[in-house]
Write a protein that holds these residues in place. Structure first.
Motif, short mmCIF file in Angstrom:
data_model
loop_
_atom_site.label_atom_id
_atom_site.label_comp_id
_atom_site.label_asym_id
_atom_site.label_seq_id
_atom_site.Cartn_x
_atom_site.Cartn_y
_atom_site.Cartn_z
N VAL A 142 1.37 -4.43 -11.31
CA VAL A 142 2.05 -5.64 -10.61
C VAL A 142 2.01 -4.27 -8.99
CG1 VAL A 142 3.40 -5.33 -12.51
CG2 VAL A 142 4.06 -3.07 -11.25
N ALA A 143 1.91 -2.80 -8.87
CA ALA A 143 1.58 -2.93 -7.17
C ALA A 143 0.86 -3.69 -6.14
CB ALA A 143 1.39 -1.20 -6.65
N ALA A 144 -0.03 -4.23 -7.07
CA ALA A 144 -0.50 -5.58 -6.61
C ALA A 144 0.09 -6.43 -6.00
CB ALA A 144 -1.89 -6.52 -6.95
N ARG A 145 1.28 -6.77 -6.54
CA ARG A 145 2.48 -7.61 -5.45
C ARG A 145 2.98 -7.61 -5.44
NH1 ARG A 145 2.98 -8.17 -11.95
NH2 ARG A 145 4.78 -8.67 -11.75
N TYR A 146 4.52 -6.38 -6.06
CA TYR A 146 5.39 -5.50 -5.44
C TYR A 146 5.05 -5.51 -3.70
CZ TYR A 146 6.69 -6.02 -9.94
OH TYR A 146 7.81 -6.29 -10.68
N ALA A 147 6.38 -5.36 -2.98
CA ALA A 147 5.83 -4.44 -1.92
C ALA A 147 7.19 -3.87 -1.41
CB ALA A 147 6.60 -5.58 -0.34
N GLN A 148 6.31 -2.07 -1.59
CA GLN A 148 7.09 -0.80 -1.62
C GLN A 148 6.63 -0.22 -1.12
OE1 GLN A 148 7.29 0.38 -5.52
NE2 GLN A 148 5.16 -0.67 -6.34
N ARG A 149 7.83 0.33 -0.62
CA ARG A 149 7.39 1.38 0.30
C ARG A 149 6.67 3.08 -0.28
NH1 ARG A 149 13.38 4.75 1.81
NH2 ARG A 149 11.59 5.56 3.65
N HIS A 150 5.94 3.83 0.33
CA HIS A 150 4.77 4.33 0.12
C HIS A 150 3.87 4.37 -1.03
CE1 HIS A 150 8.00 6.97 2.27
NE2 HIS A 150 8.70 6.97 0.83
N PHE A 151 3.06 2.80 -1.24
CA PHE A 151 2.26 2.46 -2.06
C PHE A 151 1.47 1.89 -1.42
CE2 PHE A 151 4.99 3.62 -5.35
CZ PHE A 151 4.34 4.18 -5.88
N SER A 152 1.14 2.25 0.29
CA SER A 152 0.18 0.82 0.51
C SER A 152 -1.61 1.31 0.32
CB SER A 152 0.16 1.14 2.54
OG SER A 152 -0.01 2.61 2.99
N ALA A 153 -1.30 2.71 0.57
CA ALA A 153 -2.98 2.62 -0.24
C ALA A 153 -3.53 1.85 -1.12
CB ALA A 153 -3.30 4.43 -0.05
N TYR A 154 -2.76 2.52 -2.33
CA TYR A 154 -2.85 1.83 -4.44
C TYR A 154 -2.40 0.55 -4.49
CZ TYR A 154 -2.51 1.95 -9.16
OH TYR A 154 -2.09 1.62 -10.86
N GLY A 155 -1.25 -0.44 -3.59
CA GLY A 155 -0.84 -1.54 -3.95
C GLY A 155 -2.01 -2.76 -2.99
N THR A 156 -2.08 -1.77 -1.69
CA THR A 156 -4.03 -2.15 -1.16
C THR A 156 -4.76 -2.27 -2.46
OG1 THR A 156 -3.16 -1.76 0.61
CG2 THR A 156 -5.58 -2.43 0.59
N ALA A 157 -5.11 -1.46 -2.78
CA ALA A 157 -6.24 -0.85 -3.77
C ALA A 157 -6.62 -2.03 -4.85
CB ALA A 157 -6.89 -0.37 -4.18
N LYS A 158 -4.98 -1.97 -5.50
CA LYS A 158 -5.01 -2.77 -6.57
C LYS A 158 -4.86 -4.24 -6.46
CE LYS A 158 -5.17 -0.25 -10.03
NZ LYS A 158 -6.54 -0.30 -10.80
N ALA A 159 -4.15 -4.89 -5.60
CA ALA A 159 -4.18 -6.59 -4.57
C ALA A 159 -5.57 -7.14 -4.28
CB ALA A 159 -3.65 -6.53 -3.21
N ALA A 160 -6.60 -5.80 -3.42
CA ALA A 160 -8.01 -6.08 -3.42
C ALA A 160 -8.44 -6.62 -5.36
CB ALA A 160 -9.26 -5.18 -2.94
#
Length: 257
Positions: A148-166
């Motif tokens: 879900v980090a791939a689509r949520y905008a939240q603090r401190h997850f710029s690395a993990y969220g970007t990787a999962k979105a990709a």
């Protein structure tokens, strides 16, 4: 054919990364229960050996392989192990991955690239290695575990969220490249009560996560395994390039922050 029979994986051979515990272990066991032989891979050999033993107890063949997915040479040996033991590869589950929160102002390029390598590049490379064997077998299935980090905008997850979105977008793109012989899909888990999460979960954190989840509870590894089995089986024969969100109905940030 009865509808329940379409969820069988008899005669199939799968590779599951991160299979030593949690979601990966649950998926490996689900595939075995459905009739597949499984190569169980993770960095800690004792953990995947335990998973493999449980699979053998179900009457299926299993191989335990110590593998760091960020080491591309080890990925090649993982594929070799599958072909040596099962003589075919029909299913791949790219489950290994993860990382903690990060501060974008102190995250070095090396750290950021390591997160991408762990969560994204390794999945792309292992898929590249497996798909030719899937084609030789007459068909196959790749399943990516995103977040879900791939689509949520939240603090401190710029690395993990970007990787999962990709990884999510890679799933859609590879589905176009490999159809109709190989299907590529993904499961996007919400907060799942694994041993890793339980180890850092305080009472207040759990209460907050459950409050922000419409189903008012955390998910379990078997919830992801059930979706993974559907996407791997003939029951989903007309499904590719899709992301199934298994997150308790959450439509906004589930982690307080």
């Amino acid at each position: 054919m009865k509808i329940l029979d379409t969820f069988r994986l008899d005669g199939q051979a799968a590779i599951v990364t991160g299979a030593g515990r949690g979601i990966g272990q649950a998926i490996a066991l689900a595939y075995a229960e459905a009739g597949a032989d499984v190569v169980c891979a993770a960095r800690t050999l004792s953990e995947v050996e335990a998973t493999a033993a449980r699979i053998r107890a179900l009457g299926r063949r299993a191989v335990a392989v110590s593998c760091d997915v960020t080491n591309f040479g080890q990925l090649g040996r993982l594929v070799d192990a599958a072909m040596t033991n099962f003589d075919r590869i029909t299913h791949l589950v790219n489950n290994a991955g993860g990382t903690g929160p990060n501060d974008p102002l102190t995250t070095t390029p090396e750290t950021f690239e390591n997160v991408l390598r762990f969560n994204l590049t390794s999945a792309c490379e292992l898929t590249r290695l497996c798909v030719p064997y899937m084609r030789e077998s007459g068909g196959g299935n790749v399943l990516n575990i995103t977040s879900v980090a791939a689509r949520y905008a939240q603090r401190h997850f710029s690395a993990y969220g970007t990787a999962k979105a990709a990884l999510t977008q890679l799933t859609r793109l590879l589905a176009q490249d490999f159809a109709p012989i190989v299907r590529v899909n993904a499961v996007s888990p919400g907060p799942i009560l694994t041993d890793s999460l339980a180890g850092v979960l305080t009472g207040d954190m759990r209460q907050g996560m459950e409050h922000n989840t419409p189903m008012k509870c955390l998910g379990e590894p078997r919830d992801i395994a059930a979706a993974a089995l559907y996407l791997a089986s003939p029951a989903s024969r007309w499904v590719t390039g899709k992301i199934i969100e298994v997150d308790g109905g959450a439509d906004s940030t589930v982690w307080p922050g």
